[in-house]
Design a protein around this motif. Structure first.
Motif, mmCIF file in Angstrom:
data_model
loop_
_atom_site.group_PDB
_atom_site.id
_atom_site.type_symbol
_atom_site.label_atom_id
_atom_site.label_comp_id
_atom_site.label_asym_id
_atom_site.label_seq_id
_atom_site.Cartn_x
_atom_site.Cartn_y
_atom_site.Cartn_z
ATOM 1 N N MET A 126 28.078 12.553 44.137
ATOM 2 C CA MET A 126 27.238 13.729 43.921
ATOM 3 C C MET A 126 28.087 14.981 43.894
ATOM 4 O O MET A 126 29.037 15.119 44.660
ATOM 5 C CB MET A 126 26.168 13.846 45.009
ATOM 6 C CG MET A 126 25.154 14.956 44.755
ATOM 7 S SD MET A 126 23.912 15.101 46.089
ATOM 8 C CE MET A 126 24.882 15.984 47.332
ATOM 9 N N ASP A 127 27.752 15.896 43.022
ATOM 10 C CA ASP A 127 28.388 17.209 42.934
ATOM 11 C C ASP A 127 27.689 18.139 43.915
ATOM 12 O O ASP A 127 26.468 18.304 43.865
ATOM 13 C CB ASP A 127 28.250 17.731 41.494
ATOM 14 C CG ASP A 127 29.019 19.013 41.248
ATOM 15 O OD1 ASP A 127 29.274 19.760 42.216
ATOM 16 O OD2 ASP A 127 29.346 19.287 40.080
ATOM 17 N N ASN A 128 28.453 18.760 44.817
ATOM 18 C CA ASN A 128 27.862 19.684 45.794
ATOM 19 C C ASN A 128 27.106 20.839 45.152
ATOM 20 O O ASN A 128 26.225 21.423 45.787
ATOM 21 C CB ASN A 128 28.949 20.291 46.684
ATOM 22 C CG ASN A 128 29.614 19.289 47.587
ATOM 23 O OD1 ASN A 128 29.219 18.132 47.647
ATOM 24 N ND2 ASN A 128 30.647 19.730 48.287
ATOM 25 N N ILE A 142 20.739 17.860 59.626
ATOM 26 C CA ILE A 142 22.068 18.476 59.699
ATOM 27 C C ILE A 142 22.784 18.256 58.368
ATOM 28 O O ILE A 142 22.741 17.150 57.818
ATOM 29 C CB ILE A 142 22.916 17.857 60.832
ATOM 30 C CG1 ILE A 142 22.188 17.924 62.173
ATOM 31 C CG2 ILE A 142 24.280 18.549 60.923
ATOM 32 C CD1 ILE A 142 22.815 17.055 63.252
ATOM 33 N N VAL A 143 23.441 19.300 57.878
ATOM 34 C CA VAL A 143 24.339 19.175 56.728
ATOM 35 C C VAL A 143 25.736 19.571 57.189
ATOM 36 O O VAL A 143 25.929 20.637 57.797
ATOM 37 C CB VAL A 143 23.903 20.058 55.552
ATOM 38 C CG1 VAL A 143 24.957 20.019 54.431
ATOM 39 C CG2 VAL A 143 22.545 19.611 55.015
ATOM 40 N N VAL A 144 26.697 18.704 56.923
ATOM 41 C CA VAL A 144 28.097 18.942 57.273
ATOM 42 C C VAL A 144 28.899 19.092 55.984
ATOM 43 O O VAL A 144 28.740 18.291 55.053
ATOM 44 C CB VAL A 144 28.667 17.774 58.108
ATOM 45 C CG1 VAL A 144 30.154 17.987 58.394
ATOM 46 C CG2 VAL A 144 27.885 17.606 59.400
ATOM 47 N N ALA A 145 29.755 20.098 55.926
ATOM 48 C CA ALA A 145 30.631 20.299 54.764
ATOM 49 C C ALA A 145 32.030 20.606 55.293
ATOM 50 O O ALA A 145 32.229 21.623 55.967
ATOM 51 C CB ALA A 145 30.130 21.433 53.887
ATOM 52 N N PRO A 171 24.878 27.316 49.384
ATOM 53 C CA PRO A 171 23.986 27.465 50.534
ATOM 54 C C PRO A 171 22.496 27.417 50.187
ATOM 55 O O PRO A 171 21.696 26.930 50.991
ATOM 56 C CB PRO A 171 24.376 28.833 51.107
ATOM 57 C CG PRO A 171 25.794 29.016 50.692
ATOM 58 C CD PRO A 171 25.882 28.399 49.327
ATOM 59 N N GLU A 172 22.127 27.898 49.005
ATOM 60 C CA GLU A 172 20.714 27.873 48.632
ATOM 61 C C GLU A 172 20.209 26.436 48.485
ATOM 62 O O GLU A 172 19.096 26.106 48.927
ATOM 63 C CB GLU A 172 20.495 28.655 47.339
ATOM 64 C CG GLU A 172 20.713 30.157 47.498
ATOM 65 C CD GLU A 172 20.392 30.924 46.231
ATOM 66 O OE1 GLU A 172 19.995 30.286 45.225
ATOM 67 O OE2 GLU A 172 20.528 32.165 46.249
ATOM 68 N N GLN A 173 21.023 25.582 47.862
ATOM 69 C CA GLN A 173 20.628 24.176 47.733
ATOM 70 C C GLN A 173 20.607 23.479 49.089
ATOM 71 O O GLN A 173 19.743 22.631 49.353
ATOM 72 C CB GLN A 173 21.576 23.451 46.777
ATOM 73 C CG GLN A 173 21.485 23.934 45.332
ATOM 74 C CD GLN A 173 22.357 23.106 44.410
ATOM 75 O OE1 GLN A 173 22.273 21.891 44.366
ATOM 76 N NE2 GLN A 173 23.208 23.779 43.647
ATOM 77 N N ILE A 174 21.549 23.821 49.942
ATOM 78 C CA ILE A 174 21.587 23.227 51.279
ATOM 79 C C ILE A 174 20.354 23.643 52.083
ATOM 80 O O ILE A 174 19.733 22.826 52.763
ATOM 81 C CB ILE A 174 22.883 23.628 52.013
ATOM 82 C CG1 ILE A 174 24.094 22.984 51.326
ATOM 83 C CG2 ILE A 174 22.825 23.222 53.487
ATOM 84 C CD1 ILE A 174 25.427 23.463 51.848
ATOM 85 N N LEU A 175 19.978 24.906 51.990
ATOM 86 C CA LEU A 175 18.798 25.393 52.707
ATOM 87 C C LEU A 175 17.553 24.603 52.294
ATOM 88 O O LEU A 175 16.723 24.237 53.141
ATOM 89 C CB LEU A 175 18.590 26.880 52.420
ATOM 90 C CG LEU A 175 17.524 27.577 53.278
ATOM 91 C CD1 LEU A 175 18.051 27.815 54.681
ATOM 92 C CD2 LEU A 175 17.103 28.904 52.643
ATOM 93 N N ILE A 223 24.343 33.869 54.633
ATOM 94 C CA ILE A 223 23.374 34.865 55.083
ATOM 95 C C ILE A 223 22.402 35.217 53.958
ATOM 96 O O ILE A 223 21.181 35.260 54.157
ATOM 97 C CB ILE A 223 24.099 36.127 55.586
ATOM 98 C CG1 ILE A 223 24.834 35.821 56.895
ATOM 99 C CG2 ILE A 223 23.111 37.280 55.778
ATOM 100 C CD1 ILE A 223 25.693 36.954 57.405
ATOM 101 N N ARG A 224 22.922 35.431 52.755
ATOM 102 C CA ARG A 224 22.070 35.791 51.620
ATOM 103 C C ARG A 224 21.083 34.673 51.272
ATOM 104 O O ARG A 224 19.983 34.937 50.786
ATOM 105 C CB ARG A 224 22.932 36.114 50.397
ATOM 106 C CG ARG A 224 23.731 37.400 50.507
ATOM 107 C CD ARG A 224 24.338 37.789 49.179
ATOM 108 N NE ARG A 224 25.222 38.941 49.302
ATOM 109 C CZ ARG A 224 26.541 38.892 49.291
ATOM 110 N NH1 ARG A 224 27.149 37.725 49.125
ATOM 111 N NH2 ARG A 224 27.267 39.979 49.423
ATOM 112 N N ALA A 225 21.487 33.429 51.495
ATOM 113 C CA ALA A 225 20.610 32.300 51.178
ATOM 114 C C ALA A 225 19.396 32.238 52.092
ATOM 115 O O ALA A 225 18.399 31.586 51.755
ATOM 116 C CB ALA A 225 21.390 30.988 51.261
#
Length: 247
Positions: free
Chosen positions: A98-100, A112-115, A122-126, A173-175
Motif C-alpha cells: 500500500m502507498d501511504n 493506533i497508527v504507527v509510521a 495526516p488527513e488520511q490517517i485521521l 495539527i492542520r489535519a
C-alpha cells in the motif's frame, strides 16, 4: 529523496537488514516509539503500521493485540516481510502492499497508527483512526548526520528550507489532531571500521550520492575527524511525534 525514489530504493534493498552492520547506538534522548506503543495499546487494539519495510521492527517490538496490518509500497519489501512473519511465529499480523499517500483502509477502524521513517498523509490517517486513536511517528530529520553531509556537500534533506519534523508537526495539527507533541531525538551511532561504514552508506539514503558508493577521498576526510574508541561515529537526528484523534 522523493516518494518515487524511495520506491526504487526499497525495491532494490528488500533483502538486507541493519543488523548486518553491527552498529552500536547510544541513545541521548529518552523517547522510545515502542515503549509508547506498548503503553497505549491493549490486547483489543487494532494497529496499522505504515512503511513497515521487511517487518522486522513490527514483528520484534509490537505488543500482542487483536490485529496488526503492516503496509509498505514496495512489493519486494512485503515479500520479505511475509517470509519474516512465517519465521517469527507471530499471530494476528497481515502484510499488504500500500502507498501511504493513497491509503486503502476502512474509516474509523484502527486504534493506533504507527509510521516509522516513512512519508505520511495526516488527513488520511485521521480518517482511518477511531475517535481517541493514537498516531505515533518516528522520522529522520534534516540535520541527521549533518557533519557527514557537510563534507559531501549534500544529502537527504540538505537543501530543504524547513525540517521535515516541523512540516509533519504542522500538517498533523492542520489535519485536526489533538494533543500533538514533537520531540527531537538524538543518538550516537558507531560503526566498527571503514569497510563496514562504506557498505552502510551504500545501503542507506543519507547521502543520496550518484553511483554505487561514496567518494573515497571525502569518505576518508570524514573518517579521519570522526573516529573514536567505539568506531566511526555518526550523530543521528530523528524526531518523534505523538497525537490523538479527537473524541
Amino acid at each position: 529523496m522523493h516518494h518515487e525514489s524511495f520506491f526504487e530504493y526499497y525495491e532494490e534493498t528488500a533483502n538486507w537488514s541493519f543488523d548486518e552492520f553491527g552498529i552500536h547506538t547510544e541513545n541521548l534522548t529518552d523517547w522510545d516509539l515502542y515503549e509508547i506503543l506498548s503503553k497505549v495499546a491493549t490486547t483489543e487494539s487494532r494497529i496499522l503500521d505504515l512503511g513497515t519495510g521487511g517487518g522486522e521492527n513490527a514483528l520484534a517490538h509490537f505488543p500482542d493485540c487483536a490485529e496488526v496490518l503492516a503496509t509498505d509500497f514496495s512489493p519486494n519489501m512485503i515479500k520479505t516481510a511475509r517470509v519474516n512473519l512465517a519465521a517469527s511465529g507471530r499471530r494476528n499480523f497481515t502484510f499488504k502492499v500500500m502507498d501511504n499517500l493513497k491509503m486503502e483502509v476502512p474509516d474509523n477502524y484502527f486504534d493506533i497508527v504507527v509510521a516509522r521513517h516513512t512519508c505520511t498523509d495526516p488527513e488520511q490517517i485521521l480518517k482511518c483512526l477511531k475517535p481517541g486513536g493514537y498516531l505515533l511517528i518516528r522520522g529522520v530529520d534534516k540535520y541527521d548526520c549533518w557533519a557527514l553531509k557537510m563534507v559531501f556537500g549534500g544529502g537527504q534533506g540538505y537543501n530543504d528550507p524547513k525540517p521535515i519534523s516541523i512540516l509533519d508537526y504542522e500538517n498533523i495539527i492542520r489535519a485536526g489532531f489533538s494533543e500533538v507533541e514533537l520531540v527531537p531525538i538524538h543518538d550516537r551511532e558507531y560503526i566498527r571500521d571503514r569497510a563496514t561504514f562504506k557498505a552502510f552508506l551504500s545501503k542507506v539514503p543519507i547521502l543520496e550520492f550518484e553511483g554505487d558508493s561514496p567518494d573515497d577521498k571525502l569518505l576518508d576526510e570524514y573518517i579521519a575527524k570522526n573516529t573514536f574508541s567505539g568506531g566511526i561515529r555518526l550523530l543521528r537526528a530523528y524526531y518523534g511525534i505523538t497525537a490523538r484523534k479527537p473524541f
